[in-house]
Design a protein around this motif. Structure first.
Motif, PDB file in Angstrom:
ATOM      1  N   CYS A  28      -3.459   5.171   1.474  1.00  7.78           N
ATOM      2  CA  CYS A  28      -4.132   5.772   0.316  1.00  7.78           C
ATOM      3  C   CYS A  28      -4.510   4.688  -0.686  1.00  7.78           C
ATOM      4  N   ASP A  29      -5.776   4.664  -1.042  1.00  5.14           N
ATOM      5  CA  ASP A  29      -6.297   3.695  -2.004  1.00  5.14           C
ATOM      6  C   ASP A  29      -7.244   4.422  -2.951  1.00  5.14           C
ATOM      7  N   ARG A  55      -9.797   6.984   0.142  1.00  7.98           N
ATOM      8  CA  ARG A  55      -9.769   6.887  -1.325  1.00  7.98           C
ATOM      9  C   ARG A  55      -9.232   8.195  -1.893  1.00  7.98           C
ATOM     10  N   VAL A  82      -7.911   4.221   6.153  1.00  5.69           N
ATOM     11  CA  VAL A  82      -7.786   4.006   4.716  1.00  5.69           C
ATOM     12  C   VAL A  82      -8.705   5.013   4.038  1.00  5.69           C
ATOM     13  N   TYR A 124       0.848  -1.189   0.000  1.00 11.78           N
ATOM     14  CA  TYR A 124       0.000   0.000   0.000  1.00 11.78           C
ATOM     15  C   TYR A 124       0.887   1.244   0.000  1.00 11.78           C
ATOM     16  N   ASP A 125       0.285   2.367  -0.353  1.00 11.82           N
ATOM     17  CA  ASP A 125       0.987   3.647  -0.343  1.00 11.82           C
ATOM     18  C   ASP A 125       0.483   4.499   0.812  1.00 11.82           C
ATOM     19  N   VAL A 159      -8.989  -0.321  -4.717  1.00 10.14           N
ATOM     20  CA  VAL A 159      -8.644  -1.739  -4.839  1.00 10.14           C
ATOM     21  C   VAL A 159      -8.998  -2.491  -3.563  1.00 10.14           C
ATOM     22  N   LEU A 160      -8.588  -1.969  -2.412  1.00  9.43           N
ATOM     23  CA  LEU A 160      -8.896  -2.632  -1.141  1.00  9.43           C
ATOM     24  C   LEU A 160     -10.389  -2.610  -0.865  1.00  9.43           C
ATOM     25  N   TYR A 161     -11.039  -1.518  -1.191  1.00 10.83           N
ATOM     26  CA  TYR A 161     -12.481  -1.396  -0.975  1.00 10.83           C
ATOM     27  C   TYR A 161     -13.221  -2.494  -1.743  1.00 10.83           C
ATOM     28  N   GLU A 198      -7.788   4.276  -6.075  1.00 12.77           N
ATOM     29  CA  GLU A 198      -8.490   3.459  -7.058  1.00 12.77           C
ATOM     30  C   GLU A 198      -9.527   2.538  -6.422  1.00 12.77           C
TER      31      GLU A 198
END
Length: 189
Positions: A94-95, A73, A71, A16-17, A99-101, A97
């Motif tokens: 930071c997500d 978006r 987390v 993850y970032d 992806v984790l969601y 896109e």
């Protein structure tokens, strides 16, 4: 493949970032004596996300039995440009896109009637007075709260049914941790 998590689920390793460092190890974040709460929120600029992030900052010292990571978006550079490194007492993942969601099947609700609570209406009304306007007909990202032990073992999972169905503050997270953690450790099941 999207799947809802529950106590006992194991989350696989991923990268993850953060706003300040790319490609961090999820399992490395989980290492240590205390499990980690993960609170999945909307984007960093949304009034409800900002409200809860501030509450968590203000009450961070109340969370003694666990750690916290939120987390969002949002792209990392957006947060890095707004908040200096080290200013937050917990981790931001930071997500942008989602992806984790998607992977954890974090729900969205298209009906404002179903997703809004009185607290959400109050927060959004105050934000509207300050110039915020929400996008019309945009699905509402609902929250997810997890408590995760080393090696990705989920100790607690709660999928929110409204925009504000998540821990009110770090004191609320501490109560959950204090109730769940005694007797769990043998080595995190």
């Amino acid at each position: 493949m999207a799947r809802r998590l529950h106590a006992g689920s194991v989350i696989p390793e991923f990268r993850y970032d953060t706003p300040y460092r790319p490609q961090q190890s999820f399992y490395e974040l989980l290492e240590g004596e205390k499990p980690v709460f993960f609170v999945f929120l909307r984007n960093f600029g949304h009034p409800i996300t900002r409200n809860y992030i501030m509450r968590y900052i203000e009450t961070a010292e109340e969370l003694r039995s666990a750690r916290l990571a939120c987390v969002v978006r949002t792209r990392p550079h957006v947060i890095a440009n707004a908040i200096p490194e080290g200013a937050m007492p917990y981790q931001l993942i930071c997500d942008a896109e989602g992806v984790l969601y998607r992977f954890f099947a974090v729900p969205e609700e298209s009906s404002k009637l179903k997703s809004y609570s009185l607290e959400a209406l109050k927060i959004l009304k105050a934000a509207k007075r300050q110039g915020f306007s929400s996008a019309k007909n945009e699905p509402q990202q609902l929250p997810l709260t997890l408590l995760v032990a080393p090696k990705g073992r989920v100790l607690f999972a709660h999928y929110g049914s409204s925009l504000t169905d998540l821990p009110a503050d770090c004191e609320a997270m501490q109560r959950v941790a204090a109730e769940l953690l005694p007797g769990i450790r043998p080595d995190w099941l």
